[in-house]
Write a protein that holds these residues in place. Structure first.
Motif, PDB file in Angstrom:
ATOM      1  N   ASP A   1       0.808  -1.218   0.000  1.00 43.08           N
ATOM      2  CA  ASP A   1       0.000   0.000   0.000  1.00 43.08           C
ATOM      3  C   ASP A   1       0.837   1.261   0.000  1.00 43.08           C
ATOM      4  O   ASP A   1       0.477   2.247  -0.630  1.00 43.08           O
ATOM      5  CB  ASP A   1      -0.943   0.015   1.206  1.00 43.08           C
ATOM      6  N   TRP A   2       1.974   1.270   0.702  1.00 43.62           N
ATOM      7  CA  TRP A   2       2.771   2.482   0.769  1.00 43.62           C
ATOM      8  C   TRP A   2       3.343   2.833  -0.595  1.00 43.62           C
ATOM      9  O   TRP A   2       3.535   4.003  -0.902  1.00 43.62           O
ATOM     10  CB  TRP A   2       3.891   2.373   1.821  1.00 43.62           C
ATOM     11  N   ILE A   3       3.575   1.840  -1.435  1.00 40.80           N
ATOM     12  CA  ILE A   3       4.070   2.117  -2.783  1.00 40.80           C
ATOM     13  C   ILE A   3       2.979   2.811  -3.601  1.00 40.80           C
ATOM     14  O   ILE A   3       3.239   3.791  -4.291  1.00 40.80           O
ATOM     15  CB  ILE A   3       4.540   0.816  -3.473  1.00 40.80           C
ATOM     16  N   LYS A   4       1.754   2.297  -3.511  1.00 36.86           N
ATOM     17  CA  LYS A   4       0.641   2.912  -4.240  1.00 36.86           C
ATOM     18  C   LYS A   4       0.420   4.346  -3.770  1.00 36.86           C
ATOM     19  O   LYS A   4       0.197   5.246  -4.580  1.00 36.86           O
ATOM     20  CB  LYS A   4      -0.633   2.097  -4.052  1.00 36.86           C
ATOM     21  N   LYS A   5       0.481   4.565  -2.467  1.00 37.99           N
ATOM     22  CA  LYS A   5       0.292   5.906  -1.924  1.00 37.99           C
ATOM     23  C   LYS A   5       1.402   6.846  -2.408  1.00 37.99           C
ATOM     24  O   LYS A   5       1.136   7.983  -2.793  1.00 37.99           O
ATOM     25  CB  LYS A   5       0.271   5.855  -0.399  1.00 37.99           C
ATOM     26  N   ALA A   6       2.623   6.362  -2.409  1.00 40.69           N
ATOM     27  CA  ALA A   6       3.748   7.176  -2.875  1.00 40.69           C
ATOM     28  C   ALA A   6       3.607   7.495  -4.360  1.00 40.69           C
ATOM     29  O   ALA A   6       3.902   8.620  -4.794  1.00 40.69           O
ATOM     30  CB  ALA A   6       5.062   6.465  -2.606  1.00 40.69           C
ATOM     31  N   GLN A   7       3.133   6.539  -5.145  1.00 44.85           N
ATOM     32  CA  GLN A   7       2.940   6.779  -6.573  1.00 44.85           C
ATOM     33  C   GLN A   7       1.869   7.842  -6.799  1.00 44.85           C
ATOM     34  O   GLN A   7       2.046   8.737  -7.638  1.00 44.85           O
ATOM     35  CB  GLN A   7       2.542   5.477  -7.285  1.00 44.85           C
ATOM     36  N   ARG A   8       0.761   7.773  -6.054  1.00 43.67           N
ATOM     37  CA  ARG A   8      -0.297   8.785  -6.193  1.00 43.67           C
ATOM     38  C   ARG A   8       0.198  10.156  -5.763  1.00 43.67           C
ATOM     39  O   ARG A   8      -0.106  11.159  -6.409  1.00 43.67           O
ATOM     40  CB  ARG A   8      -1.522   8.375  -5.376  1.00 43.67           C
ATOM     41  N   THR A   9       0.966  10.197  -4.681  1.00 47.36           N
ATOM     42  CA  THR A   9       1.508  11.472  -4.207  1.00 47.36           C
ATOM     43  C   THR A   9       2.438  12.068  -5.239  1.00 47.36           C
ATOM     44  O   THR A   9       2.361  13.272  -5.538  1.00 47.36           O
ATOM     45  CB  THR A   9       2.256  11.270  -2.876  1.00 47.36           C
ATOM     46  N   LEU A  10       3.302  11.256  -5.812  1.00 43.79           N
ATOM     47  CA  LEU A  10       4.227  11.742  -6.831  1.00 43.79           C
ATOM     48  C   LEU A  10       3.470  12.221  -8.068  1.00 43.79           C
ATOM     49  O   LEU A  10       3.815  13.270  -8.635  1.00 43.79           O
ATOM     50  CB  LEU A  10       5.221  10.636  -7.207  1.00 43.79           C
ATOM     51  N   GLN A  11       2.443  11.508  -8.462  1.00 43.89           N
ATOM     52  CA  GLN A  11       1.654  11.936  -9.607  1.00 43.89           C
ATOM     53  C   GLN A  11       0.984  13.277  -9.324  1.00 43.89           C
ATOM     54  O   GLN A  11       0.885  14.132 -10.197  1.00 43.89           O
ATOM     55  CB  GLN A  11       0.589  10.883  -9.958  1.00 43.89           C
ATOM     56  N   GLY A  12       0.503  13.458  -8.081  1.00 44.44           N
ATOM     57  CA  GLY A  12      -0.116  14.730  -7.691  1.00 44.44           C
ATOM     58  C   GLY A  12       0.894  15.864  -7.732  1.00 44.44           C
ATOM     59  O   GLY A  12       0.595  16.970  -8.177  1.00 44.44           O
ATOM     60  N   ILE A  13       2.105  15.602  -7.277  1.00 42.75           N
ATOM     61  CA  ILE A  13       3.156  16.623  -7.283  1.00 42.75           C
ATOM     62  C   ILE A  13       3.530  17.006  -8.711  1.00 42.75           C
ATOM     63  O   ILE A  13       3.719  18.180  -9.019  1.00 42.75           O
ATOM     64  CB  ILE A  13       4.400  16.129  -6.506  1.00 42.75           C
ATOM     65  N   LEU A  14       3.581  16.024  -9.571  1.00 42.79           N
ATOM     66  CA  LEU A  14       3.952  16.268 -10.960  1.00 42.79           C
ATOM     67  C   LEU A  14       2.782  16.775 -11.799  1.00 42.79           C
ATOM     68  O   LEU A  14       2.955  17.110 -12.961  1.00 42.79           O
ATOM     69  CB  LEU A  14       4.516  14.990 -11.601  1.00 42.79           C
ATOM     70  N   GLY A  15       1.585  16.831 -11.201  1.00 39.19           N
ATOM     71  CA  GLY A  15       0.414  17.332 -11.894  1.00 39.19           C
ATOM     72  C   GLY A  15      -0.206  16.346 -12.856  1.00 39.19           C
ATOM     73  O   GLY A  15      -0.876  16.725 -13.797  1.00 39.19           O
ATOM     74  N   LYS A  16       0.037  15.072 -12.648  1.00 41.48           N
ATOM     75  CA  LYS A  16      -0.522  14.043 -13.527  1.00 41.48           C
ATOM     76  C   LYS A  16      -1.621  13.243 -12.838  1.00 41.48           C
ATOM     77  O   LYS A  16      -2.038  12.226 -13.316  1.00 41.48           O
ATOM     78  CB  LYS A  16       0.582  13.091 -13.980  1.00 41.48           C
ATOM     79  N   GLY A  17      -2.071  13.692 -11.670  1.00 42.71           N
ATOM     80  CA  GLY A  17      -3.034  12.885 -10.926  1.00 42.71           C
ATOM     81  C   GLY A  17      -4.360  13.434 -10.872  1.00 42.71           C
ATOM     82  O   GLY A  17      -5.224  13.931 -11.240  1.00 42.71           O
TER      83      GLY A  17
END
Length: 110
Positions: free
Chosen positions: A94-110
């Motif tokens: 789960d922490w990997i999925k959360k980190a991926q979503r956070t990174l996508q949000g930071i990069l503006g792709k989420g």
């Protein structure tokens, strides 16, 4: 043996005292280090991209004894001897999925 079966086998071995770590190219069995920081040290690594490729490592700087290390190597060998296409999908925590979503949000792709 699939990755899920491997995870369950490692988890069900009472007293083994190890954790698993997944990266892009390998799965590692980690044991607690004897150094002052007590982090995880790989005792066996299994390739996820090359069939039949695994590497036992020195266990003497960890809390594992010889018998537990041999058991970890045996499980790693069984996974390594399974063809890549038969291993199934890699387990994502789960922490990997959360980190991926956070990174996508930071990069503006989420």
């Amino acid at each position: 043996m699939t990755y899920e079966e491997f995870k369950n086998q490692v988890k069900n071995r009472n007293g083994l005292g190890v954790n698993l770590h997944y990266s892009i190219s390998e799965v590692a069995i980690l044991a607690q280090s004897l150094d002052t920081f007590g982090g995880g040290e790989p005792v066996v690594t299994i390739s996820k991209v090359e069939p039949f490729n695994y590497h036992p490592r020195d266990y003497r700087d960890t809390t594992l004894d010889l018998e537990d290390w041999q058991e970890a190597v045996k499980l790693a060998q069984e996974l390594a001897m399974t063809p890549l296409r038969e291993r199934g999908k890699v387990i994502k925590h789960d922490w990997i999925k959360k980190a991926q979503r956070t990174l996508q949000g930071i990069l503006g792709k989420g």
